[in-house]
Design a protein around this motif. Structure first.
Motif, PDB file in Angstrom:
ATOM      1  N   ILE A   1       0.865  -1.102  -0.069  1.00 17.25           N
ATOM      2  CA  ILE A   1       0.031  -0.002  -0.060  1.00 17.25           C
ATOM      3  C   ILE A   1       0.774   1.326  -0.142  1.00 17.25           C
ATOM      4  O   ILE A   1       0.484   2.256  -0.750  1.00 17.25           O
ATOM      5  CB  ILE A   1      -0.953  -0.015   1.270  1.00 17.25           C
ATOM      6  CG1 ILE A   1      -2.138  -1.136   1.221  1.00 17.25           C
ATOM      7  CG2 ILE A   1      -1.652   1.270   1.327  1.00 17.25           C
ATOM      8  CD1 ILE A   1      -2.914  -1.329   2.439  1.00 17.25           C
ATOM      9  N   MET A   2       1.917   0.986   0.687  1.00 24.54           N
ATOM     10  CA  MET A   2       2.797   2.339   1.052  1.00 24.54           C
ATOM     11  C   MET A   2       3.453   2.693  -0.289  1.00 24.54           C
ATOM     12  O   MET A   2       3.599   3.922  -0.993  1.00 24.54           O
ATOM     13  CB  MET A   2       3.656   2.270   1.972  1.00 24.54           C
ATOM     14  CG  MET A   2       4.903   3.313   2.148  1.00 24.54           C
ATOM     15  SD  MET A   2       4.007   4.760   2.578  1.00 24.54           S
ATOM     16  CE  MET A   2       3.898   4.428   4.365  1.00 24.54           C
ATOM     17  N   ASP A   3       3.864   1.546  -1.235  1.00 23.65           N
ATOM     18  CA  ASP A   3       4.388   1.578  -2.386  1.00 23.65           C
ATOM     19  C   ASP A   3       3.624   2.424  -3.463  1.00 23.65           C
ATOM     20  O   ASP A   3       4.038   3.217  -4.300  1.00 23.65           O
ATOM     21  CB  ASP A   3       4.975   0.487  -2.975  1.00 23.65           C
ATOM     22  CG  ASP A   3       6.259  -0.268  -2.156  1.00 23.65           C
ATOM     23  OD1 ASP A   3       6.941   0.578  -1.787  1.00 23.65           O
ATOM     24  OD2 ASP A   3       6.449  -1.529  -2.782  1.00 23.65           O
ATOM     25  N   LYS A   4       2.395   1.993  -3.485  1.00 21.54           N
ATOM     26  CA  LYS A   4       1.303   2.442  -4.278  1.00 21.54           C
ATOM     27  C   LYS A   4       1.646   4.181  -3.948  1.00 21.54           C
ATOM     28  O   LYS A   4       1.466   5.096  -5.115  1.00 21.54           O
ATOM     29  CB  LYS A   4       0.088   2.117  -4.029  1.00 21.54           C
ATOM     30  CG  LYS A   4      -1.122   2.628  -4.994  1.00 21.54           C
ATOM     31  CD  LYS A   4      -2.475   2.196  -4.665  1.00 21.54           C
ATOM     32  CE  LYS A   4      -2.846   2.881  -3.148  1.00 21.54           C
ATOM     33  NZ  LYS A   4      -4.280   2.302  -2.843  1.00 21.54           N
ATOM     34  N   HIS A   5       1.318   4.471  -2.922  1.00 17.86           N
ATOM     35  CA  HIS A   5       0.937   6.072  -2.627  1.00 17.86           C
ATOM     36  C   HIS A   5       2.581   6.714  -2.909  1.00 17.86           C
ATOM     37  O   HIS A   5       2.719   7.717  -3.539  1.00 17.86           O
ATOM     38  CB  HIS A   5       0.817   6.270  -1.306  1.00 17.86           C
ATOM     39  CG  HIS A   5      -0.391   5.935  -0.787  1.00 17.86           C
ATOM     40  ND1 HIS A   5      -1.643   6.482  -1.163  1.00 17.86           N
ATOM     41  CD2 HIS A   5      -1.007   4.782   0.140  1.00 17.86           C
ATOM     42  CE1 HIS A   5      -2.769   5.817  -0.611  1.00 17.86           C
ATOM     43  NE2 HIS A   5      -2.427   4.843  -0.138  1.00 17.86           N
TER      44      HIS A   5
ATOM     45  N   LEU B   1      -0.936   7.961   9.836  1.00 18.78           N
ATOM     46  CA  LEU B   1      -1.730   7.987   8.648  1.00 18.78           C
ATOM     47  C   LEU B   1      -3.035   7.578   9.108  1.00 18.78           C
ATOM     48  O   LEU B   1      -4.036   7.501   8.090  1.00 18.78           O
ATOM     49  CB  LEU B   1      -1.344   7.032   7.466  1.00 18.78           C
ATOM     50  CG  LEU B   1       0.304   7.440   7.195  1.00 18.78           C
ATOM     51  CD1 LEU B   1       0.754   6.294   6.248  1.00 18.78           C
ATOM     52  CD2 LEU B   1       0.121   8.521   5.957  1.00 18.78           C
ATOM     53  N   GLY B   2      -3.389   7.516  10.409  1.00 13.62           N
ATOM     54  CA  GLY B   2      -4.781   7.181  10.635  1.00 13.62           C
ATOM     55  C   GLY B   2      -5.098   5.839  11.326  1.00 13.62           C
ATOM     56  O   GLY B   2      -6.081   5.407  11.661  1.00 13.62           O
ATOM     57  N   GLY B   3      -3.887   4.746  11.183  1.00 17.34           N
ATOM     58  CA  GLY B   3      -3.892   3.525  11.405  1.00 17.34           C
ATOM     59  C   GLY B   3      -4.865   2.453  10.272  1.00 17.34           C
ATOM     60  O   GLY B   3      -5.111   1.404  10.738  1.00 17.34           O
ATOM     61  N   LYS B   4      -5.455   3.164   9.368  1.00 14.31           N
ATOM     62  CA  LYS B   4      -6.113   2.510   8.302  1.00 14.31           C
ATOM     63  C   LYS B   4      -5.427   2.160   7.173  1.00 14.31           C
ATOM     64  O   LYS B   4      -4.648   3.061   6.803  1.00 14.31           O
ATOM     65  CB  LYS B   4      -7.605   3.179   8.210  1.00 14.31           C
ATOM     66  CG  LYS B   4      -8.317   3.401   9.413  1.00 14.31           C
ATOM     67  CD  LYS B   4      -9.678   4.207   9.096  1.00 14.31           C
ATOM     68  CE  LYS B   4     -10.336   4.202  10.419  1.00 14.31           C
ATOM     69  NZ  LYS B   4     -11.652   4.908   9.981  1.00 14.31           N
ATOM     70  N   ASP B   5      -5.580   1.155   6.448  1.00  9.57           N
ATOM     71  CA  ASP B   5      -5.077   0.628   5.274  1.00  9.57           C
ATOM     72  C   ASP B   5      -5.574   1.782   3.875  1.00  9.57           C
ATOM     73  O   ASP B   5      -4.984   1.918   2.849  1.00  9.57           O
ATOM     74  CB  ASP B   5      -5.428  -0.666   4.630  1.00  9.57           C
ATOM     75  CG  ASP B   5      -4.565  -1.510   5.572  1.00  9.57           C
ATOM     76  OD1 ASP B   5      -3.969  -1.167   6.531  1.00  9.57           O
ATOM     77  OD2 ASP B   5      -4.894  -2.709   5.581  1.00  9.57           O
TER      78      ASP B   5
ATOM     79  N   PRO C   1      -5.876   8.310   2.257  1.00 10.96           N
ATOM     80  CA  PRO C   1      -5.777   8.909   0.981  1.00 10.96           C
ATOM     81  C   PRO C   1      -3.935   9.432   0.528  1.00 10.96           C
ATOM     82  O   PRO C   1      -3.250   9.720   1.591  1.00 10.96           O
ATOM     83  CB  PRO C   1      -6.504  10.360   1.070  1.00 10.96           C
ATOM     84  CG  PRO C   1      -6.570  10.554   2.389  1.00 10.96           C
ATOM     85  CD  PRO C   1      -6.250   9.416   3.071  1.00 10.96           C
ATOM     86  N   THR C   2      -3.625   9.465  -0.531  1.00 10.85           N
ATOM     87  CA  THR C   2      -2.181   9.894  -1.023  1.00 10.85           C
ATOM     88  C   THR C   2      -2.044  11.130  -0.406  1.00 10.85           C
ATOM     89  O   THR C   2      -1.021  11.466   0.107  1.00 10.85           O
ATOM     90  CB  THR C   2      -2.018   9.668  -2.299  1.00 10.85           C
ATOM     91  OG1 THR C   2      -2.133   8.498  -2.879  1.00 10.85           O
ATOM     92  CG2 THR C   2      -0.528  10.125  -2.715  1.00 10.85           C
TER      93      THR C   2
ATOM     94  N   ARG D   1       0.811  15.281   3.039  1.00  5.36           N
ATOM     95  CA  ARG D   1       1.053  16.544   4.072  1.00  5.36           C
ATOM     96  C   ARG D   1       2.084  16.288   5.046  1.00  5.36           C
ATOM     97  O   ARG D   1       2.785  17.012   5.663  1.00  5.36           O
ATOM     98  CB  ARG D   1      -0.473  16.598   4.591  1.00  5.36           C
ATOM     99  CG  ARG D   1      -1.414  17.179   3.921  1.00  5.36           C
ATOM    100  CD  ARG D   1      -2.509  17.650   4.759  1.00  5.36           C
ATOM    101  NE  ARG D   1      -3.376  16.362   5.179  1.00  5.36           N
ATOM    102  CZ  ARG D   1      -4.265  15.791   4.678  1.00  5.36           C
ATOM    103  NH1 ARG D   1      -4.607  16.430   3.164  1.00  5.36           N
ATOM    104  NH2 ARG D   1      -5.053  14.888   4.998  1.00  5.36           N
ATOM    105  N   ILE D   2       2.297  14.779   5.428  1.00 13.09           N
ATOM    106  CA  ILE D   2       3.285  14.337   6.270  1.00 13.09           C
ATOM    107  C   ILE D   2       4.779  14.604   5.824  1.00 13.09           C
ATOM    108  O   ILE D   2       5.676  15.381   6.397  1.00 13.09           O
ATOM    109  CB  ILE D   2       3.091  13.010   6.692  1.00 13.09           C
ATOM    110  CG1 ILE D   2       1.872  12.698   7.523  1.00 13.09           C
ATOM    111  CG2 ILE D   2       4.203  12.492   7.443  1.00 13.09           C
ATOM    112  CD1 ILE D   2       1.597  11.364   7.898  1.00 13.09           C
TER     113      ILE D   2
END
Length: 240
Positions: free
Chosen positions: A118-122, A176-180, A183-184, A189-190
């Motif tokens: 998931i991280m790779d996608k973003h 990131l909110g602890g959820k999968d 949003p990108t 923002r981080i």
């Protein structure tokens, strides 16, 4: 003819004479105003033409074109070195990557972890937007030296480098909110807040006609408002 009728007749004649004179004055004034308006319009056209041929604007245009060429060459060079994509590196390549680039976001991942995918996608999406930062990924199990050196304990783990120095990190999905399904934009923002990326400048391809657009807008604005210096016709007065 009695006195009353005579006075009425003279009054009518005088009134008619006054109205005729007023009508003539109005037509004369209208003619002068029309002439002034035409003169101002001609002046606007001439001034607009001079603006289009202004050598200073031509110099700005040439400088802008040269700057765009240089920026495009720089972008092509950066693309060849991996900017604009999420690039996988091995342990031998890792150190040269983070020490030869001003900003680097490095993702320590495990190929079997869903959250790493998931991280790779973003990160792939952000790499295209934040071209000046290099985005790389490295398999944590295959890079034990850097995992130990950088104290990577939880995956996914993003480590931010600036001129070869690790200055911040993002661990897991907690921020990131602890959820999968975050949003990108949240990850963006981080990264912006951490100064791992900077807002990109205006795309050069969007600016190719910038000088010409300035020229057209200035000409259009002056044609609409008459915002030119006064000429000799404008200095005439109807109250001389």
């Amino acid at each position: 003819m009695d006195g009353g009728k005579f006075r009425d007749t003279m009054h009518s004649l005088n009134y008619g004479t006054v109205m005729e004179a007023a009508a003539r004055n109005y037509m004369e004034e209208k003619t002068r105003e029309d002439a002034h308006a035409k003169a101002r319009a001609r002046a606007r056209v001439l001034d607009a033409k001079e603006l289009c041929e202004d050598p200073d604007l031509e110099d700005i245009h040439r400088e802008r074109v040269q700057a765009m060429k240089e920026a495009q060459e720089r972008r092509m060079t950066m693309e060849r070195t991996g900017h604009g994509t999420l690039t996988e590196v091995d342990e031998k390549e890792f150190l040269p990557e983070v020490t030869t680039t001003h900003r680097v976001v490095a993702h320590f991942y495990h190929q079997e972890f869903e959250r790493c995918r998931i991280m790779d996608k973003h990160l792939s999406a952000l790499a295209k937007k934040f071209f000046d930062t290099k985005f790389i990924k490295i398999s944590a199990p295959d890079a034990p030296f850097f995992v130990t050196k950088l104290q990577v304990k939880v995956l996914p783990c993003l480590i931010f480098f600036k001129d070869g120095v690790a200055f911040d990190r993002l661990v897991g999905f907690e921020e990131l909110g602890g959820k999968d399904d975050y949003p990108t934009a949240k990850l963006e923002r981080i990264l912006l807040k951490a100064d791992a990326v900077v807002q990109p400048e205006k795309n050069e391809s969007d600016s190719e006609d910038e000088v010409e657009e300035i020229r057209r807008e200035a000409m259009s604005r002056m044609m609409r408002t008459g915002g030119f210096k006064a000429n000799s016709d404008d200095e005439d007065s109807d109250f001389d």
